[in-house]
Design a protein around this motif. Structure first.
Motif, PDB file in Angstrom:
ATOM      1  N   LEU A  92       3.737  -4.410  11.550  1.00 54.33           N
ATOM      2  CA  LEU A  92       4.590  -4.166  10.383  1.00 54.33           C
ATOM      3  C   LEU A  92       4.759  -5.442   9.556  1.00 54.33           C
ATOM      4  O   LEU A  92       4.455  -6.546  10.025  1.00 54.33           O
ATOM      5  CB  LEU A  92       5.961  -3.618  10.814  1.00 54.33           C
ATOM      6  CG  LEU A  92       6.945  -4.570  11.472  1.00 54.33           C
ATOM      7  CD1 LEU A  92       8.322  -3.908  11.540  1.00 54.33           C
ATOM      8  CD2 LEU A  92       6.518  -4.929  12.874  1.00 54.33           C
ATOM      9  N   THR A  93       5.249  -5.258   8.343  1.00 56.36           N
ATOM     10  CA  THR A  93       5.537  -6.399   7.472  1.00 56.36           C
ATOM     11  C   THR A  93       7.035  -6.664   7.472  1.00 56.36           C
ATOM     12  O   THR A  93       7.840  -5.753   7.668  1.00 56.36           O
ATOM     13  CB  THR A  93       5.114  -6.131   6.019  1.00 56.36           C
ATOM     14  OG1 THR A  93       5.996  -5.150   5.443  1.00 56.36           O
ATOM     15  CG2 THR A  93       3.686  -5.626   5.927  1.00 56.36           C
ATOM     16  N   VAL A  94       7.390  -7.922   7.236  1.00 50.60           N
ATOM     17  CA  VAL A  94       8.791  -8.274   6.946  1.00 50.60           C
ATOM     18  C   VAL A  94       8.770  -8.995   5.602  1.00 50.60           C
ATOM     19  O   VAL A  94       8.156 -10.061   5.478  1.00 50.60           O
ATOM     20  CB  VAL A  94       9.394  -9.172   8.047  1.00 50.60           C
ATOM     21  CG1 VAL A  94      10.847  -9.525   7.692  1.00 50.60           C
ATOM     22  CG2 VAL A  94       9.347  -8.460   9.396  1.00 50.60           C
ATOM     23  N   GLU A  95       9.389  -8.398   4.589  1.00 50.69           N
ATOM     24  CA  GLU A  95       9.186  -8.879   3.220  1.00 50.69           C
ATOM     25  C   GLU A  95      10.412  -8.713   2.319  1.00 50.69           C
ATOM     26  O   GLU A  95      10.361  -8.019   1.304  1.00 50.69           O
ATOM     27  CB  GLU A  95       8.004  -8.148   2.588  1.00 50.69           C
ATOM     28  CG  GLU A  95       8.067  -6.618   2.674  1.00 50.69           C
ATOM     29  CD  GLU A  95       6.954  -5.952   1.851  1.00 50.69           C
ATOM     30  OE1 GLU A  95       6.781  -6.335   0.684  1.00 50.69           O
ATOM     31  OE2 GLU A  95       6.289  -5.046   2.382  1.00 50.69           O
ATOM     32  N   PRO A  96      11.515  -9.358   2.685  1.00 49.55           N
ATOM     33  CA  PRO A  96      12.654  -9.263   1.775  1.00 49.55           C
ATOM     34  C   PRO A  96      12.363  -9.996   0.461  1.00 49.55           C
ATOM     35  O   PRO A  96      11.477 -10.852   0.410  1.00 49.55           O
ATOM     36  CB  PRO A  96      13.774  -9.975   2.543  1.00 49.55           C
ATOM     37  CG  PRO A  96      13.060 -10.919   3.447  1.00 49.55           C
ATOM     38  CD  PRO A  96      11.764 -10.263   3.816  1.00 49.55           C
ATOM     39  N   CYS A  98      -1.887   0.351   3.638  1.00 48.17           N
ATOM     40  CA  CYS A  98      -0.897  -0.733   3.514  1.00 48.17           C
ATOM     41  C   CYS A  98       0.470  -0.200   3.931  1.00 48.17           C
ATOM     42  O   CYS A  98       1.151  -0.816   4.745  1.00 48.17           O
ATOM     43  CB  CYS A  98      -0.901  -1.235   2.072  1.00 48.17           C
ATOM     44  SG  CYS A  98       0.434  -2.383   1.760  1.00 48.17           S
ATOM     45  N   HIS A  99       0.874   0.917   3.365  1.00 48.04           N
ATOM     46  CA  HIS A  99       2.100   1.591   3.815  1.00 48.04           C
ATOM     47  C   HIS A  99       1.650   2.646   4.817  1.00 48.04           C
ATOM     48  O   HIS A  99       1.377   3.791   4.457  1.00 48.04           O
ATOM     49  CB  HIS A  99       2.853   2.208   2.630  1.00 48.04           C
ATOM     50  CG  HIS A  99       3.317   1.167   1.640  1.00 48.04           C
ATOM     51  ND1 HIS A  99       3.752   1.475   0.378  1.00 48.04           N
ATOM     52  CD2 HIS A  99       3.418  -0.187   1.746  1.00 48.04           C
ATOM     53  CE1 HIS A  99       4.095   0.350  -0.256  1.00 48.04           C
ATOM     54  NE2 HIS A  99       3.901  -0.662   0.548  1.00 48.04           N
ATOM     55  N   ASP A 100       1.524   2.246   6.062  1.00 49.68           N
ATOM     56  CA  ASP A 100       0.845   3.071   7.062  1.00 49.68           C
ATOM     57  C   ASP A 100       1.765   4.173   7.600  1.00 49.68           C
ATOM     58  O   ASP A 100       2.986   4.091   7.485  1.00 49.68           O
ATOM     59  CB  ASP A 100       0.384   2.162   8.215  1.00 49.68           C
ATOM     60  CG  ASP A 100      -0.869   2.674   8.895  1.00 49.68           C
ATOM     61  OD1 ASP A 100      -1.733   3.248   8.207  1.00 49.68           O
ATOM     62  OD2 ASP A 100      -0.999   2.481  10.125  1.00 49.68           O
ATOM     63  N   GLY A 114      -4.620  -6.379   5.505  1.00 55.00           N
ATOM     64  CA  GLY A 114      -3.491  -7.305   5.526  1.00 55.00           C
ATOM     65  C   GLY A 114      -2.574  -7.008   4.349  1.00 55.00           C
ATOM     66  O   GLY A 114      -2.927  -6.256   3.436  1.00 55.00           O
ATOM     67  N   ASP A 115      -1.380  -7.574   4.363  1.00 55.25           N
ATOM     68  CA  ASP A 115      -0.431  -7.413   3.252  1.00 55.25           C
ATOM     69  C   ASP A 115       0.547  -8.587   3.322  1.00 55.25           C
ATOM     70  O   ASP A 115       1.472  -8.572   4.135  1.00 55.25           O
ATOM     71  CB  ASP A 115       0.299  -6.074   3.385  1.00 55.25           C
ATOM     72  CG  ASP A 115       1.342  -5.880   2.287  1.00 55.25           C
ATOM     73  OD1 ASP A 115       1.301  -6.621   1.280  1.00 55.25           O
ATOM     74  OD2 ASP A 115       2.192  -4.975   2.436  1.00 55.25           O
ATOM     75  N   VAL A 116       0.306  -9.589   2.494  1.00 50.47           N
ATOM     76  CA  VAL A 116       1.058 -10.841   2.582  1.00 50.47           C
ATOM     77  C   VAL A 116       1.569 -11.199   1.192  1.00 50.47           C
ATOM     78  O   VAL A 116       0.899 -10.908   0.194  1.00 50.47           O
ATOM     79  CB  VAL A 116       0.133 -11.970   3.128  1.00 50.47           C
ATOM     80  CG1 VAL A 116       0.809 -13.328   3.032  1.00 50.47           C
ATOM     81  CG2 VAL A 116      -0.256 -11.681   4.581  1.00 50.47           C
TER      82      VAL A 116
HETATM   83 MN    MN Z   1       4.145  -4.935   1.891  1.00 51.95          MN
END
Ligand code: MN
Ligand code: GLY
Length: 479
Positions: free
Chosen positions: A420-424, A398-400, A309-311
């Motif tokens: 994917l992540t959305v992380e502005p 994490c950065h796949d 995960g990456d939150v």
């Molecule tokens: Mn991330």
């Protein structure tokens, strides 16, 4: 007499093993061979191996797991196999064996696949016969039992052979592509040809772009454990304020969850309080957590399957945002919401970033902070406050999919099964003279994980509060 040795040579604190003791070690052990079931995910790994085989007919393909890395003297970092190796084997958790190598040998019809690995430490007095009690790096009495070769074959559904036979297997005049830089023996035996290696790495990376149903299940679990870790942290905010290094308490709280539920961390936990939140990968985590500050926690649990995960959440330590903190938070929240709304199959990968940046640019414009209003959002000087892109593919890394071609990833199109992540974020450095003083030292990032579905996207981390009101209610209640 033998000295306890290990694969590192005799150490100053090692004691000699008299011949009679060495002899006694050879006898009196029960047969404990196991009949292991196929691991979860093995059938999916077999399909990936078939795809790799079809892509490179007639060539030998070599994918090592990598080995142990020394931390200091005779202690190593925990072993974490190479993601391409994991993807092709479904090897999991503490079962993974350092220095394993997957070899695809071309046959008339495709490839035969063999996993060269270290089998369970033998007890028979043969060439490796003292390993089990004397090798502190690989011996069973030092680091635990590995599978026998037959057990590995049963568990992973591939042929298994001893790593001692690898050199012979890589001989002959067969065109070979290998993942290099992971295994010294493979590097020595496979002539470096960066062109063929790059093609292999690209293929292996792009093979991971669309996640199959088993992978989505693993990611769902990893993100679920990550969410639980964030709840743990929210409950420790008050205690963290009483400690000189409160950030470490936050880190340790999350990390305990990661070790309990998974293999560990997908990346070192980022716990930045106050202006440390403006350091994108703040991993020193040696600062205090003060009432009135924001705490930016960016963390991920890596499941036993090695999917992570990456939150990120940015929390008001006191349970209440100040007016200016809330203003920044609300803008990032609006940007993330716009990014999320742009997720759907057929959209360009860049669309969610563009949508988020448009909101940020307009917001900063409204605050009088956009020096070049005419510039396109992504080319604008406001980027000194956003610094990086708004998301990335997520999976075993994490950065796949880091070696995917630009066309297939950054300039590509979203498909069902992408995760994917959305992380502005907005980061106003404490020494940035272009912003009003009240903004300096405020950093906010909000990050969630999504799987693209047939008609949109599903949030995997929806178990966490996201809006400012929800976050305040959550942290205030847990304090
Ligand atoms: Mn991330
Ligand atoms: N979670 C760290 C990053 O995405 O860079």
């Amino acid at each position: 007499m033998e000295r306890q040795d290990g694969s590192r040579g005799v150490r100053s604190h090692d004691r000699e093993v008299p011949a009679a003791v060495a002899e006694s070690f050879r006898r009196g052990w029960e047969d404990t061979s196991l009949k292991l079931p196929l691991v979860s995910g093995a059938e999916y790994a077999a399909k990936r191996r078939a795809a790799l085989s079809a892509r490179f007919p007639g060539e030998r393909i070599v994918v090592p797991s990598g080995g142990l890395k020394v931390r200091s003297n005779d202690f190593d970092y925990p072993f974490r196999p190479h993601s391409a190796f994991v993807h092709l084997t479904a090897e999991q958790g503490t079962q993974a064996v350092p220095d394993s190598v997957l070899v695809f040998e071309p046959t008339g019809t495709g490839h035969s696949v063999t996993l060269f690995t270290r089998p369970r430490s033998p007890r028979d007095g043969g060439p490796n016969g003292a390993e089990f009690y004397s090798d502190r790096r690989h011996g069973e009495f030092w680091v635990g039992r590995r599978r026998m070769l037959s057990e590995t074959a049963d568990a992973l559904g591939v042929e298994a052979a001893s790593r001692d036979d690898l050199e012979r297997a890589l001989g002959g005049n067969v065109p070979t592509r290998a993942v290099l830089g992971e295994d010294a023996l493979v590097d020595a035996l496979v002539p470096p040809d960066r062109g063929t290696e790059a093609e292999l790495l690209t293929f292996l990376s792009e093979l991971r772009l669309v996640k199959d149903e088993w992978e989505v299940q693993q990611l769902r679990a990893a993100v679920g454990h990550t969410v639980a870790g964030f709840h743990d942290v929210a409950g420790e905010l008050r205690h963290a304020t009483s400690l000189a290094r409160g950030e470490r308490w936050i880190e340790g709280t999350f990390n305990r969850r990661a070790r309990m539920e998974g293999y560990g961390l997908g990346f070192e936990t980022i716990a930045g309080a106050g202006s440390h939140a403006c350091v994108l990968h703040w991993m020193h985590n040696d600062g205090p957590v003060r009432d009135g500050d924001l705490l930016l926690l960016d963390a991920g649990v890596e499941a036993d399957s090695f999917y992570t995960g990456d939150v990120t959440r940015t929390l008001p330590v006191s349970g209440r945002f100040t007016d200016v903190q809330r203003r920044v938070y609300d803008l990032v929240f609006a940007a993330q919401s716009a990014g999320i709304a742009a997720l759907r199959p057929g959209a360009r990968f860049g669309d969610f970033h563009d949508a988020a940046m448009r909101v940020i640019a307009e917001g900063l414009d409204g605050w009088g902070l956009r020096p070049d209003v005419e510039a396109a959002p992504d080319a604008s000087l406001y980027r000194r406050y956003t610094v990086c892109g708004s998301g990335h593919m997520l999976g075993l890394d994490c950065h796949d999919c880091a070696s995917a071609r630009r066309d297939a990833y950054l300039d590509g199109v979203l498909e069902a099964g992408h995760v994917l992540t959305v992380e502005p974020g907005l980061y106003f450095q404490p020494d940035d003279l272009t912003v009003p003083e009240e903004l300096r030292g405020i950093g906010v990032r909000i990050e969630d994980d999504f799987v693209i579905t047939a008609d949109g996207a599903q949030c995997l981390s929806s178990g966490l509060p996201r809006s400012a009101d929800e976050v305040e209610a959550w942290t205030a209640a847990l304090r």
